[in-house]
Write an enzyme that holds these catalytic residues in place. Structure first.
Site, PDB file in Angstrom:
ATOM      1  CG  HIS A  26      -2.098  -4.955  15.874  1.00  0.00           C
ATOM      2  ND1 HIS A  26      -0.718  -4.945  16.467  1.00  0.00           N
ATOM      3  CD2 HIS A  26      -1.940  -4.871  14.538  1.00  0.00           C
ATOM      4  CE1 HIS A  26       0.394  -5.054  15.566  1.00  0.00           C
ATOM      5  NE2 HIS A  26      -0.492  -4.863  14.428  1.00  0.00           N
ATOM      6  CB  CYS A  40       3.032  -7.073  18.179  1.00  0.00           C
ATOM      7  SG  CYS A  40       2.023  -5.306  18.459  1.00  0.00           S
ATOM      8  CG  HIS A  65      -0.376  -0.070   2.590  1.00  0.00           C
ATOM      9  ND1 HIS A  65       0.307   0.745   3.186  1.00  0.00           N
ATOM     10  CD2 HIS A  65      -0.465  -1.144   3.528  1.00  0.00           C
ATOM     11  CE1 HIS A  65       0.992   0.613   4.397  1.00  0.00           C
ATOM     12  NE2 HIS A  65       0.259  -0.583   4.677  1.00  0.00           N
ATOM     13  CE  LYS A  97      -3.562   2.358  12.310  1.00  0.00           C
ATOM     14  NZ  LYS A  97      -3.442   1.456  13.398  1.00  0.00           N
ATOM     15  CB  CYS A 139      -0.303  -8.979  20.083  1.00  0.00           C
ATOM     16  SG  CYS A 139      -0.830  -7.904  18.662  1.00  0.00           S
ATOM     17  CB  CYS A 181      -2.224  -4.998  21.189  1.00  0.00           C
ATOM     18  SG  CYS A 181      -1.218  -4.215  19.937  1.00  0.00           S
ATOM     19  CG  HIS A 241       4.079  -1.347   2.519  1.00  0.00           C
ATOM     20  ND1 HIS A 241       2.749  -1.849   2.039  1.00  0.00           N
ATOM     21  CD2 HIS A 241       4.286  -2.183   3.431  1.00  0.00           C
ATOM     22  CE1 HIS A 241       2.351  -2.675   3.152  1.00  0.00           C
ATOM     23  NE2 HIS A 241       3.424  -2.847   3.861  1.00  0.00           N
ATOM     24  CE  LYS A 243      -5.918  -5.934   4.390  1.00  0.00           C
ATOM     25  NZ  LYS A 243      -5.381  -7.545   4.637  1.00  0.00           N
TER      26      LYS A 243
END
Length: 485
Positions: free
Chosen positions: A147, A130, A18, A296, A127, A144, A21, A299
């Site tokens: 996440h 992570c 995405h 943010k 997690c 977490c 990256h 998906k």
């Protein structure tokens, strides 16, 4: 000669690339290209992280093998590098048994002999996002923080690395800036974390639970865990475990990473290197997240930006420009289609594109086919460019990519203003020297933008280029740098 060694984090292949990256790759590529322009011998590494339970689960969902999933998505990350002119010298894959595994094997055997790896039963909160065990103090409302999911309670027997043994040395290295963390606030975050004390970290998982990964040397019941596997790529890629070539590269000069993995690079990785008796990396550059339309990227929101989709509308250099100029290098940034459109039409087409096309057109009117030298005729051009170049070096050395653009585009704006002020389209002999300085400015601008916009730089250079005799030739072709979309 020691190479300047630059790395990005390796991308996890449970999904395709995405725009976030791409941000990190473009930042690292810009710095690598800048250093090459200075004559430094750069080795630039990127790659993919391909083992672990998340890959196993995603492959099961898709009805394919983990290897097939890794091959498919790793190929997309390699295509990302090609399509966006990322100048990496090597692409490491952590499933590569010939290149990568020898380094892990040597690391494991070295730490085992030293007594820094041991096996024990463990019960803790794990997690999956992570790929790490968390403590109660790490959680917010039982979740977490990164996440937003509750970790699983796992009881297992694993190999552990004695990270706690190196707590004092890690802290000293960071406090003294032997490893410089950029920006300063990320360094403070890591030092704050160290104040709480370090615990030893899991280096393996039960192979019955995690099959997708290399076996622990000498113990087929265990799978080498992510941090021993993934982080070692920075060494294995340059020969560690295979030959002594890595000594020409190590230590890394800059690790480019995201803020979510700073702890693993500034603590876990440093601990591993200290245990190996190897020098520590010199700098860790830590960027923020890329949001989309102020939210943010996720998906669930359906706002994940596929960089290949953007390429169908905008040239790769325009996307690189946006990421480097509009996203603050040390903070979270924001992408929006409206901002992308504004920048393309304004700063690129009307700014640099307009200067380029006007200058070549004026060169035809004045019948200027070449410049005799790279020296400016007018002092105010010489002074303006000299100041621009000095600031260009300073901002790039400090990773302030967005400030560099302001400086370069300030010089582009200056050139456009001179054309207007002097009315260069009204031909007379006095104005010819000014136009020649504009042409020379464009020639120099092609170098200034090369780290950011390599294809655009090359196009300008094809039309305003130096021959063997040192003359700067001007093309008569009609080229549009940023066509209407």
């Amino acid at each position: 000669m020691k190479k300047l060694y630059i790395t990005t984090a390796i991308d996890y292949v449970n999904g395709p690339p995405h725009l976030g990256h791409l941000l990190e790759k473009v930042q690292a590529d810009c710095f690598a290209r800048y250093k090459r322009l200075k004559g430094e011998d750069v080795f630039f590494l990127t790659g993919t992280d391909e083992h672990g339970i998340k890959i196993e689960k995603k492959a099961q969902e898709l009805g394919i093998t983990p290897k097939e999933l890794a091959d498919k998505n790793s190929a997309l990350f390699q295509k990302l590098c090609e399509d966006f002119s990322i100048s990496n010298d090597f692409f490491i894959r952590t499933t590569d048994e010939k290149t990568h595994f020898p380094g892990i094997k040597l690391l494991w055997e070295t730490l085992s002999k030293k007594g820094d790896i041991y096996k024990k039963k463990y019960k803790g909160l794990y997690c999956q996002g992570c790929e790490a065990f968390l403590l109660e103090k790490d959680l917010v409302d039982g979740m977490c923080q990164l996440h937003k999911k509750a970790p699983e309670l796992i009881e297992d027997e694993n190999y552990f690395f004695k990270l706690s043994k190196y707590e004092k040395q890690i802290k000293e290295a960071l406090e003294k800036d032997e490893v410089e963390i950029i920006p300063e606030k990320r360094k403070n975050e890591v030092l704050s974390f160290l104040q709480e004390g370090l615990e030893d970290i899991s280096f393996s998982r039960d192979r019955n639970k995690v099959k997708w990964g290399f076996e622990v040397p000498g113990d087929a019941s265990q799978t080498i865990y992510v941090w021993a596997d993934a982080l070692t790529n920075y060494l294995s890629a340059v020969g560690y475990g295979r030959n002594n070539d890595y000594l020409n590269y190590w230590p890394a000069d800059v690790h480019f990473i995201g803020k979510d993995i700073i702890k693993f690079h500034a603590i876990y990785w440093l601990g591993m290197l200290l245990a190996l008796g190897l020098p520590l990396p010199k700098k860790i550059f830590c960027h923020g997240f890329l949001n989309v339309e102020g939210k943010k990227m996720s998906k669930s929101l359906g706002n994940v930006i596929n960089p290949f989709d953007l390429l169908e509308r905008y040239p790769s250099d325009a996307i690189r420009y946006f990421l480097l100029k509009e996203v603050p290098p040390f903070e979270d940034g924001n992408f929006s289609y409206s901002a992308m459109e504004r920048i393309y039409k304004g700063e690129l087409a009307d700014g640099l594109g307009n200067l380029f096309s006007r200058t070549l057109s004026l060169a035809k009117i004045y019948k200027i086919e070449f410049l005799e030298s790279e020296q400016f005729s007018n002092n105010y051009f010489e002074e303006k460019y000299s100041n621009t170049e000095e600031l260009w070096h300073g901002t790039l050395e400090g990773f302030k990519f967005n400030d560099t653009f302001k400086i370069v585009w300030g010089f582009i704006g200056f050139c456009n203003e001179v054309i207007e002020k002097e009315k260069l389209w009204e031909e007379d002999e006095r104005k010819e020297s000014i136009l020649k300085d504009i042409i020379l400015s464009l020639y120099k601008i092609s170098t200034l933008i090369q780290p950011f916009m390599p294809k655009t730089s090359k196009t300008i250079n094809r039309n305003i280029c130096k021959n063997k005799e040192g003359k700067i030739l001007i093309s008569k072709e009609k080229i549009i740098l940023f066509p209407k979309i």
